[in-house]
Design an enzyme around this catalytic site. Sequence first.
Site, PDB file in Angstrom:
ATOM      1  N   ASP A  12       0.777  -1.100  -0.126  1.00  0.00           N
ATOM      2  CA  ASP A  12       0.263   0.178   0.334  1.00  0.00           C
ATOM      3  C   ASP A  12       0.210   1.326   0.007  1.00  0.00           C
ATOM      4  O   ASP A  12       0.499   1.682   0.316  1.00  0.00           O
ATOM      5  CB  ASP A  12      -0.810  -0.297   1.546  1.00  0.00           C
ATOM      6  CG  ASP A  12      -1.774  -1.079   1.418  1.00  0.00           C
ATOM      7  OD1 ASP A  12      -1.581  -1.770  -0.009  1.00  0.00           O
ATOM      8  OD2 ASP A  12      -2.233  -1.790   2.119  1.00  0.00           O
ATOM      9  N   LYS A  15       1.662   2.079  -5.177  1.00  0.00           N
ATOM     10  CA  LYS A  15       2.204   1.492  -5.924  1.00  0.00           C
ATOM     11  C   LYS A  15       1.670   2.025  -7.178  1.00  0.00           C
ATOM     12  O   LYS A  15       2.069   2.085  -8.489  1.00  0.00           O
ATOM     13  CB  LYS A  15       2.783  -0.480  -6.119  1.00  0.00           C
ATOM     14  CG  LYS A  15       3.529  -0.023  -4.999  1.00  0.00           C
ATOM     15  CD  LYS A  15       3.512  -2.101  -4.599  1.00  0.00           C
ATOM     16  CE  LYS A  15       2.718  -2.534  -4.633  1.00  0.00           C
ATOM     17  NZ  LYS A  15       2.106  -1.990  -3.192  1.00  0.00           N
ATOM     18  N   GLY A  39      -4.844  -4.219  -3.658  1.00  0.00           N
ATOM     19  CA  GLY A  39      -5.699  -2.836  -4.370  1.00  0.00           C
ATOM     20  C   GLY A  39      -4.734  -2.216  -4.345  1.00  0.00           C
ATOM     21  O   GLY A  39      -4.440  -1.498  -4.028  1.00  0.00           O
ATOM     22  N   HIS A  40      -4.249  -1.783  -6.021  1.00  0.00           N
ATOM     23  CA  HIS A  40      -3.835  -0.508  -6.530  1.00  0.00           C
ATOM     24  C   HIS A  40      -4.528   0.255  -6.819  1.00  0.00           C
ATOM     25  O   HIS A  40      -5.584   0.258  -7.803  1.00  0.00           O
ATOM     26  CB  HIS A  40      -2.910  -0.986  -7.497  1.00  0.00           C
ATOM     27  CG  HIS A  40      -1.687  -2.045  -6.962  1.00  0.00           C
ATOM     28  ND1 HIS A  40      -0.957  -2.750  -7.885  1.00  0.00           N
ATOM     29  CD2 HIS A  40      -1.730  -2.578  -5.771  1.00  0.00           C
ATOM     30  CE1 HIS A  40      -0.571  -3.045  -6.973  1.00  0.00           C
ATOM     31  NE2 HIS A  40      -0.737  -3.767  -5.758  1.00  0.00           N
ATOM     32  N   GLN A 222       2.120  -6.359  -2.930  1.00  0.00           N
ATOM     33  CA  GLN A 222       2.379  -6.008  -1.717  1.00  0.00           C
ATOM     34  C   GLN A 222       3.491  -5.531  -1.598  1.00  0.00           C
ATOM     35  O   GLN A 222       3.348  -3.954  -2.293  1.00  0.00           O
ATOM     36  CB  GLN A 222       2.891  -7.801  -1.345  1.00  0.00           C
ATOM     37  CG  GLN A 222       1.143  -8.365  -0.822  1.00  0.00           C
ATOM     38  CD  GLN A 222       0.980  -8.964  -1.963  1.00  0.00           C
ATOM     39  OE1 GLN A 222       1.033  -9.692  -3.205  1.00  0.00           O
ATOM     40  NE2 GLN A 222      -0.153  -8.452  -2.765  1.00  0.00           N
TER      41      GLN A 222
HETATM   42  P1  GDP Z   1      -0.715   0.210  -3.710  1.00  0.00           P
HETATM   43  O1  GDP Z   1      -1.851  -0.509  -3.004  1.00  0.00           O
HETATM   44  O2  GDP Z   1       0.836   0.129  -3.778  1.00  0.00           O
HETATM   45  O3  GDP Z   1      -1.244   0.626  -4.807  1.00  0.00           O
HETATM   46  O4  GDP Z   1      -1.427   1.799  -2.917  1.00  0.00           O
HETATM   47  P2  GDP Z   1      -3.118   1.798  -2.598  1.00  0.00           P
HETATM   48  O5  GDP Z   1      -3.972   2.358  -3.275  1.00  0.00           O
HETATM   49  O6  GDP Z   1      -3.954   0.304  -1.526  1.00  0.00           O
HETATM   50  O7  GDP Z   1      -3.032   2.970  -0.668  1.00  0.00           O
HETATM   51  C1  GDP Z   1      -2.543   4.415  -1.361  1.00  0.00           C
HETATM   52  C2  GDP Z   1      -3.419   5.441  -0.565  1.00  0.00           C
HETATM   53  O8  GDP Z   1      -2.988   6.199  -1.110  1.00  0.00           O
HETATM   54  C3  GDP Z   1      -4.079   5.188  -2.033  1.00  0.00           C
HETATM   55  O9  GDP Z   1      -5.912   5.548  -1.156  1.00  0.00           O
HETATM   56  C4  GDP Z   1      -3.981   6.567  -3.191  1.00  0.00           C
HETATM   57  O10 GDP Z   1      -4.871   7.173  -3.116  1.00  0.00           O
HETATM   58  C5  GDP Z   1      -3.844   6.909  -2.125  1.00  0.00           C
HETATM   59  N1  GDP Z   1      -2.711   7.988  -2.407  1.00  0.00           N
HETATM   60  C6  GDP Z   1      -1.246   7.951  -3.321  1.00  0.00           C
HETATM   61  N2  GDP Z   1      -0.939   8.810  -3.653  1.00  0.00           N
HETATM   62  C7  GDP Z   1      -0.648   9.610  -2.478  1.00  0.00           C
HETATM   63  C8  GDP Z   1      -0.569  11.451  -2.142  1.00  0.00           C
HETATM   64  O11 GDP Z   1       0.978  11.012  -2.436  1.00  0.00           O
HETATM   65  N3  GDP Z   1      -0.696  11.451  -0.778  1.00  0.00           N
HETATM   66  C9  GDP Z   1      -2.490  11.081  -0.343  1.00  0.00           C
HETATM   67  N4  GDP Z   1      -2.788  11.949  -0.018  1.00  0.00           N
HETATM   68  N5  GDP Z   1      -2.523  10.131  -1.258  1.00  0.00           N
HETATM   69  C10 GDP Z   1      -1.755   9.586  -2.010  1.00  0.00           C
HETATM   70  P1  IMO Z   2      -0.501  -3.898  -1.926  1.00  0.00           P
HETATM   71  O1  IMO Z   2      -0.710  -4.826  -3.914  1.00  0.00           O
HETATM   72  C1  IMO Z   2      -0.969  -4.766   1.926  1.00  0.00           C
HETATM   73  C2  IMO Z   2      -1.518  -8.412   3.765  1.00  0.00           C
HETATM   74  C3  IMO Z   2      -2.426  -8.862   4.946  1.00  0.00           C
HETATM   75  C4  IMO Z   2      -1.839  -9.870   5.173  1.00  0.00           C
HETATM   76  C5  IMO Z   2      -0.253 -11.037   4.648  1.00  0.00           C
HETATM   77  C6  IMO Z   2      -1.334 -12.342   4.012  1.00  0.00           C
HETATM   78  O2  IMO Z   2      -2.186  -3.701  -2.461  1.00  0.00           O
HETATM   79  O3  IMO Z   2       0.332  -3.691  -1.603  1.00  0.00           O
HETATM   80  P2  IMO Z   2      -2.600 -12.442   1.678  1.00  0.00           P
HETATM   81  O4  IMO Z   2      -3.916 -12.578   1.900  1.00  0.00           O
HETATM   82  O5  IMO Z   2      -1.546 -12.019   1.018  1.00  0.00           O
HETATM   83  O6  IMO Z   2      -2.314 -14.324   2.177  1.00  0.00           O
HETATM   84  O7  IMO Z   2      -2.335 -11.829   3.672  1.00  0.00           O
HETATM   85  O8  IMO Z   2      -0.165  -9.888   3.845  1.00  0.00           O
HETATM   86  N1  IMO Z   2      -1.452  -8.057   2.426  1.00  0.00           N
HETATM   87  C7  IMO Z   2      -1.191  -6.911   2.169  1.00  0.00           C
HETATM   88  N2  IMO Z   2      -1.313  -5.605   2.815  1.00  0.00           N
HETATM   89  N3  IMO Z   2      -0.758  -4.659   1.166  1.00  0.00           N
HETATM   90  C8  IMO Z   2      -1.247  -5.664   0.102  1.00  0.00           C
HETATM   91  O9  IMO Z   2      -1.197  -5.711  -1.293  1.00  0.00           O
HETATM   92  C9  IMO Z   2      -1.195  -7.191   0.216  1.00  0.00           C
HETATM   93  N4  IMO Z   2      -1.480  -8.045   0.193  1.00  0.00           N
HETATM   94  C10 IMO Z   2      -1.625  -8.989   1.263  1.00  0.00           C
HETATM   95  O10 IMO Z   2      -3.285  -8.030   5.266  1.00  0.00           O
HETATM   96  O11 IMO Z   2      -1.001  -9.252   6.045  1.00  0.00           O
HETATM   97 MG    MG Z   3      -3.137  -1.575  -1.515  1.00  0.00          MG
END
Ligand code: GDP
Ligand code: IMO
Ligand code: MG
Length: 443
Positions: A12, A15, A39-40, A222
């Site tokens: 999270d 990415k 979840g990207h 991840q």
């Molecule tokens: P990922 O799994 O690495 O793609 O990241 P996620 O999408 O799960 O979580 C990142 C969250 O931060 C999302 O809700 C994005 O919209 C948000 N986000 C990304 N970059 C920024 C930033 O520079 N500032 C803020 N406030 N939110 C951001």
């Molecule tokens: P992105 O790509 C954050 C965590 C779960 C749990 C552990 C194992 O959005 O960054 P799993 O279901 O994979 O066997 O769970 O990994 N986890 C993540 N945490 N971002 C993710 O993906 C994750 N995918 C799995 O919360 O701790």
């Molecule tokens: Mg994510």
Amino acid sequence: MNIAVIGAQWGDEGKGKIVDLLTPNASIVARYQGGHNAGHTVRVGGTEFILHLLPSGILHPGVRCVIGNGVVIDPQALFTEIDTLAAQGIEVGGRLLISDRAHVILPYHRDLEALSESRRGDQRIGTTSRGIGPSYEDKVGRRGIRAADLADGSEDGALASAIRANVSARNEALGGAAADWRALHADVCAAARRLAGWVGDASVFLARAFEAGECVLFEGAQGTLLDIDHGTYPFVTSSNATVGGICTGLGVGPRAIGSVLGIVKAYTTRVGEGPLPTELHGDEGDQLRESGREYGASTGRPRRCGWYDAVVVRYAVRVNGLDALAVTKLDVLDGLDEIPLCTGYRHGERLLTEFPGSRTVLAECRPVYERLPGWSRPTAGVRRYEDLPPEARAYLGRIEALSGVPIAIVSTGSDRADTILVRDGLVDRWQAERALAAQESAP
Ligand code: GDP
Ligand code: IMO
Ligand code: MG
């Protein structure tokens, strides 16, 4: 010319946003591990897209996307994602290629995961409940089902026999209401018909793309500390989220990888159980969670929050060979008087600067903080490095110094546009190389 985007913390990191930003420089975006546990989030002009299984590059018209053999695929989840995108005006059509070697996730994987998590009690992993772990267990246990196997529709063929054996093992493990292998076989055959047009040899496809001089972006899911080998085992996911996963998860050689960009938040979060040395309990943690809207993009769970941990990022630099960092969510730190940054761990009498392998040692570590001044002028939405408050630049400078690699991108908001491309950084060099290559190949 290729580039890999890899999470350098616990997932999270943002990415999705960075992949979206860099996709215009690539013609192919490829996922190499994980599944719909990811979840990207990509935000473009007020519209938010959350990608789970499809590479985030799918949002760009004309870009082709690969789901590699290292990914585990829940066909129903994939269809739901494709249909949701279609409703948002994004057509996947012929732009997707799924490796014929990718393993599938079937309903019994989710059932087994629920059982395993409940048996662990207070040692549970806190998984995403998507069936990811049990699907990888079947792969390693040599009883998994691959996309290529799905074409076999007969009730006495290899697919039916594998489903029958796996459902029987599931029924034995769970007791209670037995699952019906015939019904599942029929469902799988129906799903196979819809999947068929997308399934092929991803390794051959990528090799041809490299020959043709196409540029590929490898999208990690991840993060490094969730990697099955390098993460905080056993509180990890079941795949290699680190750079090595690209070769094994796509069938490409190491020289195909090109540059490696590590994504880090300006602080740290993790969702699920397991160690998080800089975790903040109480008001400070709640405040970061609320300012950063730290709730899971896949499961909606609140993320645990803590200060930036330079030990973790330095570790990620080493195990991935990171060339540069993209620092996201700098704006979330706006308004703080002082920002602690962890530079090492105190373990008894010793000061550790390398991330420990032993979970016992890690549990006994206490973060050692350096405190940097915060900034009063907001960074939210700032798009030029020069416009950042000097304290914010100093904070980024410290991140660079402690990680040993340059910062190529700073993100100051969730929207694609709220981004600073740091001059003379990796992205500039990468774009320049591409422009040069295009000139050289021009007639
Ligand atoms: P990922 O799994 O690495 O793609 O990241 P996620 O999408 O799960 O979580 C990142 C969250 O931060 C999302 O809700 C994005 O919209 C948000 N986000 C990304 N970059 C920024 C930033 O520079 N500032 C803020 N406030 N939110 C951001
Ligand atoms: P992105 O790509 C954050 C965590 C779960 C749990 C552990 C194992 O959005 O960054 P799993 O279901 O994979 O066997 O769970 O990994 N986890 C993540 N945490 N971002 C993710 O993906 C994750 N995918 C799995 O919360 O701790
Ligand atoms: Mg994510």
